[in-house]
Write an enzyme that holds these catalytic residues in place. Structure first.
Site, mmCIF file in Angstrom:
data_model
loop_
_atom_site.group_PDB
_atom_site.id
_atom_site.type_symbol
_atom_site.label_atom_id
_atom_site.label_comp_id
_atom_site.label_asym_id
_atom_site.label_seq_id
_atom_site.Cartn_x
_atom_site.Cartn_y
_atom_site.Cartn_z
ATOM 1 N N ASP A 173 -0.231 7.044 0.967
ATOM 2 C CA ASP A 173 -0.777 6.474 2.189
ATOM 3 C C ASP A 173 -0.267 5.055 2.399
ATOM 4 O O ASP A 173 0.625 4.581 1.683
ATOM 5 C CB ASP A 173 -2.308 6.522 2.169
ATOM 6 C CG ASP A 173 -2.931 5.708 1.029
ATOM 7 O OD1 ASP A 173 -2.216 4.927 0.367
ATOM 8 O OD2 ASP A 173 -4.153 5.850 0.809
ATOM 9 N N GLU A 215 -0.070 2.821 -0.745
ATOM 10 C CA GLU A 215 0.666 3.315 -1.910
ATOM 11 C C GLU A 215 -0.247 4.057 -2.886
ATOM 12 O O GLU A 215 -0.148 3.910 -4.104
ATOM 13 C CB GLU A 215 1.408 2.176 -2.636
ATOM 14 C CG GLU A 215 2.665 1.721 -1.950
ATOM 15 C CD GLU A 215 2.435 0.624 -0.927
ATOM 16 O OE1 GLU A 215 1.464 -0.137 -1.059
ATOM 17 O OE2 GLU A 215 3.238 0.535 0.016
ATOM 18 N N GLU A 256 -2.914 -11.861 2.954
ATOM 19 C CA GLU A 256 -3.102 -10.418 3.029
ATOM 20 C C GLU A 256 -4.596 -10.091 3.037
ATOM 21 O O GLU A 256 -5.051 -9.234 3.796
ATOM 22 C CB GLU A 256 -2.433 -9.742 1.834
ATOM 23 C CG GLU A 256 -2.490 -8.235 1.858
ATOM 24 C CD GLU A 256 -1.626 -7.622 0.768
ATOM 25 O OE1 GLU A 256 -0.684 -6.875 1.103
ATOM 26 O OE2 GLU A 256 -1.886 -7.887 -0.428
#
Length: 380
Positions: free
Chosen positions: A172, A175, A331
Site C-alpha cells: 500500500d 509500504e 512528514e
C-alpha cells in the site's frame, strides 16, 4: 533540523504566505532531471523520487501556476517508462498468458533522480503511482491548456501495465501489507484510467480494455471495498485508512458528494482526525504513529469538495501549525502519538522524522488553492 511540534494557529496572512513559500521550496529542491525529492535530508528517502508522491507534488505545483516545474516531472516519468518498454511488454504478455511475472519483476515504486532503480532493499511493488501520475498529467494539461503529445506514449504504456495487473495484491501507500488489494490503490488506478480515457490518448482495443477495467474496479470497490457505506482499507477489511481520502479528493474516483464519498469522509474523520491532525490508521506505529499534515490537507480537500469550506479551512490551519522554525513542514508530528513506545526505534533506525517532506508542502498548496484564499497569489 529538529522535529516539528505544533505552533499557535496562524493568521490568514500566514496561511497565504505559507502557500507561496511552500511553492518556492519545492521548486528550489526539484532536481535538474525533473524529479521531486521525497525529502532531501531524510536517510531512507534521500536521493529518491516516487511516482505517487511526485504526482501529488506536481499537481500541487501545477495548481499554483507551476507549469514548467510540473511538466518537467511528467517528462521524468515519461523517460523512465519509455526506458522500460520491454519490461512492460513482458509483464503484459505474461499476464495475458495466465503466467504473471513475480512481484520483483514488476515496476518499482521509486527511482533515483537519474531514473534508476535503487540498490537498497525497499517495499517496491506498488501499483498506485502509475495511475496517479497519469491522472496528474492529464489534470495539468487540462488546467493549463497543454498538449499531452509529449507524454502520450508513456500514458499509453502505463494504461497497458495497469489494465494487465490491477487485480494483483501489492504494497500500500505505506509500504505495508503486500498480500492485500488496497482500496486506495484501486482508487488511484481508476483515476488514472479515467483520466487517460478522457485524454484522447487511447485507441481501441486498449480504450475498450481500459473502460472494462475501470468498470470492474468500481464494481469491486462497491462489492468488497465498502463496509457500512464507506470505503475500507483493503478488500474485506472493516478498518479505514487516511489514504482513502485521496480516492474522494483530489482524485475523485469516488465522488465527494456521493453517499459513499460522504460516509468515507465521516468515517475517516471520526476514526483518525484529532483536532485537525490526521493519523494514517489506528494501528500505525511508524515513529509512534503521529499525525500527518498531508493527510490533514487531504481531509480538507474532501471537506471543500463536499461543501464544507469552514471545516476545510480548519484543516489548512492545523497543517500550517506544523511548520518548523526554518519554514519546512514535516512528514508527521509527535503531539498525539498512537503508540509512543515505538517512536525511538525508528529514530534509531533512520534518524528524526523527515523534514521537509515535499508532499506535505504540496498538499498544503493544493488545499490553499482549492479554498481560493482572497489574496493568494499564484505564479504566472
Amino acid at each position: 533540523m529538529t522535529e516539528a511540534t505544533l505552533r499557535p494557529r496562524p493568521s490568514e496572512a500566514q496561511l497565504i504566505a505559507l502557500a507561496g513559500s511552500s511553492y518556492e521550496l519545492i521548486l528550489e529542491l526539484q532536481d535538474a532531471s525533473g524529479a521531486y525529492p521525497a525529502s532531501p535530508t531524510f536517510s531512507a528517502y534521500k536521493g529518491y523520487s516516487w511516482f505517487r508522491d511526485g504526482a501529488f507534488i506536481a499537481d500541487g505545483v501545477s495548481s499554483f501556476g507551476g507549469v514548467d516545474s510540473a511538466g518537467r516531472f511528467f517528462d521524468w516519468c515519461t523517460g523512465i517508462l519509455l526506458g522500460r518498454v520491454d519490461q512492460v511488454r513482458r509483464i503484459v504478455d505474461a499476464a495475458a498468458a495466465g503466467t504473471p511475472v513475480g512481484d520483483v519483476e514488476m515496476l518499482p515504486t521509486r527511482f533515483t533522480f537519474a531514473g534508476e532503480e535503487g540498490v537498497d532493499d525497499w517495499w517496491d511493488f506498488q501499483l498506485d503511482g502509475y495511475g496517479t501520475w497519469v491522472w496528474a498529467a492529464v489534470e495539468h494539461a487540462k488546467r493549463h491548456g497543454q498538449d499531452l503529445a509529449r507524454w502520450e506514449a508513456a500514458i499509453v504504456l502505463s494504461v497497458e501495465y495497469l489494465v494487465s495487473s490491477w487485480r494483483r495484491p501489492c504494497f500500500d501507500w505505506w509500504e505495508e501489507n503486500s498480500d492485500r488489494v488496497h482500496v486506495s490503490t484501486l482508487g488511484c488506478i481508476s483515476a488514472g484510467l479515467r483520466a487517460a480515457l478522457g485524454s484522447g490518448c487511447l485507441a481501441d482495443p486498449l480504450r475498450g480494455a481500459a473502460e472494462a477495467a475501470d468498470a470492474d474496479i468500481q464494481a469491486l470497490i462497491r462489492e468488497r471495498g465498502t463496509i457500512d457505506g464507506h470505503l475500507v482499507k483493503w478488500l474485506g477489511s472493516r478498518d479505514v485508512d487516511a489514504s482513502l481520502l485521496a480516492v474522494v479528493a483530489p482524485l475523485g474516483a469516488i465522488g465527494p458528494s456521493t453517499d459513499v464519498g460522504l460516509a468515507t469522509i465521516s468515517a475517516v474523520s471520526s476514526a483518525l482526525n484529532v483536532d485537525g491532525g490526521v493519523h494514517r490508521y489506528l494501528a500505525d506505529t511508524f515513529y509512534g504513529g503521529g499525525q500527518w499534515p498531508l493527510l490533514s490537507c487531504m481531509l480538507g480537500l474532501a471537506y471543500a469538495r463536499s461543501g464544507e469550506p469552514g471545516a476545510a479551512l480548519e484543516q489548512l490551519a492545523w497543517a500550517a501549525g506544523t511548520i518548523g522554525a526554518d519554514g519546512s513542514m514535516p512528514e508527521q508530528v509527535r503531539d498525539h502519538l498512537l503508540d509512543a513506545s515505538r517512536r525511538d526505534e525508528w529514530v534509531e533506525r533512520w534518524g528524526p522524522v523527515a523534514q521537509p517532506l515535499l508532499w506535505s508542502h504540496a498538499m498544503y498548496i493544493r488545499l490553499a488553492v482549492e479554498l481560493d484564499l482572497s489574496t493568494l497569489e499564484k505564479k504566472q
